[in-house]
Design an enzyme around this catalytic site. Structure first.
Site, mmCIF file in Angstrom:
data_model
loop_
_atom_site.group_PDB
_atom_site.id
_atom_site.type_symbol
_atom_site.label_atom_id
_atom_site.label_comp_id
_atom_site.label_asym_id
_atom_site.label_seq_id
_atom_site.Cartn_x
_atom_site.Cartn_y
_atom_site.Cartn_z
ATOM 1 N N TYR A 441 0.581 -1.459 0.386
ATOM 2 C CA TYR A 441 -0.027 -0.003 -0.135
ATOM 3 C C TYR A 441 1.066 1.378 -0.054
ATOM 4 C CZ TYR A 441 -0.292 -0.701 5.140
ATOM 5 O OH TYR A 441 -0.618 -0.625 6.833
ATOM 6 N N GLU A 442 0.341 2.050 -0.553
ATOM 7 C CA GLU A 442 1.371 3.478 -1.199
ATOM 8 C C GLU A 442 2.254 3.194 -1.732
ATOM 9 O OE1 GLU A 442 -0.768 5.908 0.224
ATOM 10 O OE2 GLU A 442 -1.810 4.746 2.278
ATOM 11 N N GLY A 443 1.966 2.831 -2.814
ATOM 12 C CA GLY A 443 2.887 2.221 -3.944
ATOM 13 C C GLY A 443 3.566 1.080 -3.736
#
Length: 600
Positions: A441-443
């Site tokens: 998550y968040e890239g």
């Protein structure tokens, strides 16, 4: 089952060496962040993490969050709301926020450590304040004065929380595919229609209101990412007097069943099923992605801290088990009784690997946090500019490497436990499960890596990367003066690691325009290379300071000698992995790209 103990002595050393408080508090912006104040906050935060959050980590994982279909509410695990109320009462939510909105204005250097403690003791809980911090920053950057006054003070106090709503069923990392729509209304508001997935704490029972920051498109928006706008969509509308009004048309219709972080609800949010959710544009239309990346950058820094925090917790649990578990005779003493497994060389290897990586990642994180502070508050514009450049280079390194490091550390933690690590009762498996999401998550790690080799390196001609290499070499000149044999050996390895970084940077810059696929084929190894060498540089800074304190007659010799020994292990065993990563970057692309797509 072991209990968490925040490494307060470690934090004190870092705040005296890597992020010196004496220098920070000399800046007018951080005049309140005196050593006495900061260390009092750390002690109080450590007590809260040790005594309140840690006991809820296991029970929260077992109970999990629950969606209630009758009213689309979400119930969090027992004790979580009480813990959140206590967190806000002690000022936890307000620590990094501007004083003008009720915050305490503390430096990012301190927040790096207080956030780590929260993530170590209860990562599921820590997601909520982490995302709310980012939402506040986005509103402060781009929101109108009216929006700031309506939402920010309540979010700073913790009375309300925030979310980020990017992902849709058809639009994961590729936000150009976002379909949620925003229809303008005569009164200047917008009606939001669409579905967002994977929304952390999109619904919960902690607070009376939730401020969703939602990416959506206007009817006449251009295609792609240039046509995305950002909207504040509260769960409850806010009356002119600040009281809560009608329920908005935003509902959590389900929550995900996940591998880990069971205590945090990951929601499917539906906007507009009953006429449209009322939203307020944040900043200018069609610039939403730009604003959201402010929130995203802070979230990426926070997720890197999750990697550090969960690694620290896994290490503490493994050490406690290794001290207590008696199994097999000591190597070289076959006639003696069985011993605690911490005596066995391979267990020592695993524990040192866990410890060294965690301490290196933490040191790199606080160095980045310190650069955040200087970029914000230093009176010299050139110093601010240089530190901002360092922060932007380090964000993908920190997020990518610290979270990948956490996979290795939590894996090693299970291995130290042996078969007992594979069963849930010891708690080691929970850390392994919880850590897994951090690289996604968040890239994902690949997204961080592509950002590093593309935007943060090739786009600027490697200016910041080359400046970093120069800075690390200057430090090595100081390290070379050490008389300690462990630091002398570490110096040699660190120089080899910096050489490897330089080689990889030159390859990236020389090939990006002619053979870009070769550069991206080695982008994830580039994150590993930068992470290990930059983490080793910071770890060596701590070790060199430890030697100087020992020579000055410090009475905490054992603690300081451990810093030097940890650096020696890191230099001998981790930096060779960085050098190997550079070899993959320079010579591995042909093998990576050789197999025909149809052959997979």
């Amino acid at each position: 089952m072991s209990t968490y103990h925040a490494p307060v002595k470690e934090y004190r050393l870092l705040l005296e060496t890597i992020a010196p408080l004496s220098e920070l508090s000399a800046l007018p912006h951080f005049a309140e962040a005196t050593p006495d104040t900061v260390f009092a906050i750390i002690e109080e935060s450590a007590k809260f993490a040790n005594e309140v959050l840690d006991p809820l980590n296991w029970s929260g994982d077992q109970e999990g969050a629950r969606h209630n279909p009758a009213d689309n509410s979400v119930s969090t695990p027992k004790g979580f709301k009480t813990a959140y109320d206590a967190y806000c009462a002690m000022g936890g939510a307000a620590l990094p926020m501007p004083e003008a909105f009720g915050g305490l204005g503390m430096p990012r250097s301190l927040i790096t450590l207080t956030d780590e403690m929260v993530h170590s003791s209860n990562m599921s809980f820590g997601l909520l304040p982490m995302l709310t911090q980012g939402a506040i920053e986005a509103l402060l950057l781009a929101g109108s004065d009216e929006l700031k006054q309506i939402f920010v003070p309540k979010m700073v106090s913790g009375e309300w929380t925030g979310t980020m709503n990017l992902t849709e069923p058809q639009a994961g990392s590729d936000l150009a595919l976002v379909k949620t729509r925003a229809e303008p209304q005569p009164d200047g508001t917008f009606r939001i229609f669409g579905t967002k997935i994977f929304i952390t704490f999109g619904e919960h029972d902690f607070t009376e209101n939730i401020v969703h920051l939602v990416l959506a498109r206007l009817p006449d928006a251009p295609e792609g990412v240039k046509g995305i706008s950002l909207f504040a969509v509260p769960k409850f509308l806010v009356n002119k007097d600040g009281s809560l009004g009608a329920r908005n048309d935003a509902q959590c219709v389900s929550i995900e069943h996940k591998l880990g972080i069971h205590g945090s609800p990951t929601c499917v949010m539906q906007f507009g099923d009953a006429g449209g959710a009322v939203g307020y544009v944040v900043g200018e239309v069609n610039r939403g992605l730009e604003y959201m990346f402010v929130m995203m950058n802070l979230a990426r820094f926070g997720v890197g801290l999750q990697g550090v925090g969960i690694a620290e917790r896994a290490y503490q649990r493994a050490v406690a088990f290794a001290r207590e578990r008696v199994q097999s005779r000591d190597v070289g003493a076959p006639k003696n009784p069985s011993v605690p497994i911490i005596r066995h060389p391979d267990v020592r290897r695993m524990l040192l690997r866990m410890r060294a990586q965690t301490e290196a990642a933490r040191a790199l994180a606080i160095a980045t946090g310190y650069a955040f502070d200087l970029a914000e508050a230093h009176p010299d514009a050139e110093v601010r500019k240089a530190n901002q450049a360092f922060v932007e280079l380090m964000i993908p390194v920190h997020k990518g490497w610290a979270t990948e490091m956490a996979q290795d550390v939590t894996y090693q933690g299970i291995q130290v436990h042996g078969g007992m690590g594979f069963v849930e009762e010891t708690g080691a498996a929970q850390h392994y499960r919880d850590a897994r999401i951090t690289t996604i998550y968040e890239g994902t790690t690949a997204i961080q890596a592509n950002d590093l080799v593309g935007r943060k390196m090739a786009r600027e001609g490697g200016v910041t990367a080359k400046a970093l290499i120069t800075t690390m070499r200057a430090f090595c000149a100081e390290l070379a003066k050490s008389s300690n044999p462990h630091l002398k050996a570490s110096h040699k390895r660190l120089v080899e690691g910096i050489d490897a970084v330089e080689r990889a940077v030159e390859f990236n810059l020389g090939n990006f325009n002619q053979n870009v696929r070769a550069c991206f084929a080695g982008s994830v190894p580039m994150v590993k290379l930068f992470g290990i060498v930059c983490g080793g540089w910071q770890l060596a800074r701590v070790a060199l300071a430890a030697e100087q304190r020992i020579n000055a007659g410090s009475d905490d010799r054992a603690f300081l000698e451990a810093k030097i020994a940890t650096m020696r292990y890191f230099a001998d065993t981790m930096i060779p992995e960085a050098i190997a990563a550079a070899e993959v970057i320079v010579n591995g692309s042909e093998g990576t790209l050789a197999l025909a797509e149809a052959a997979f």
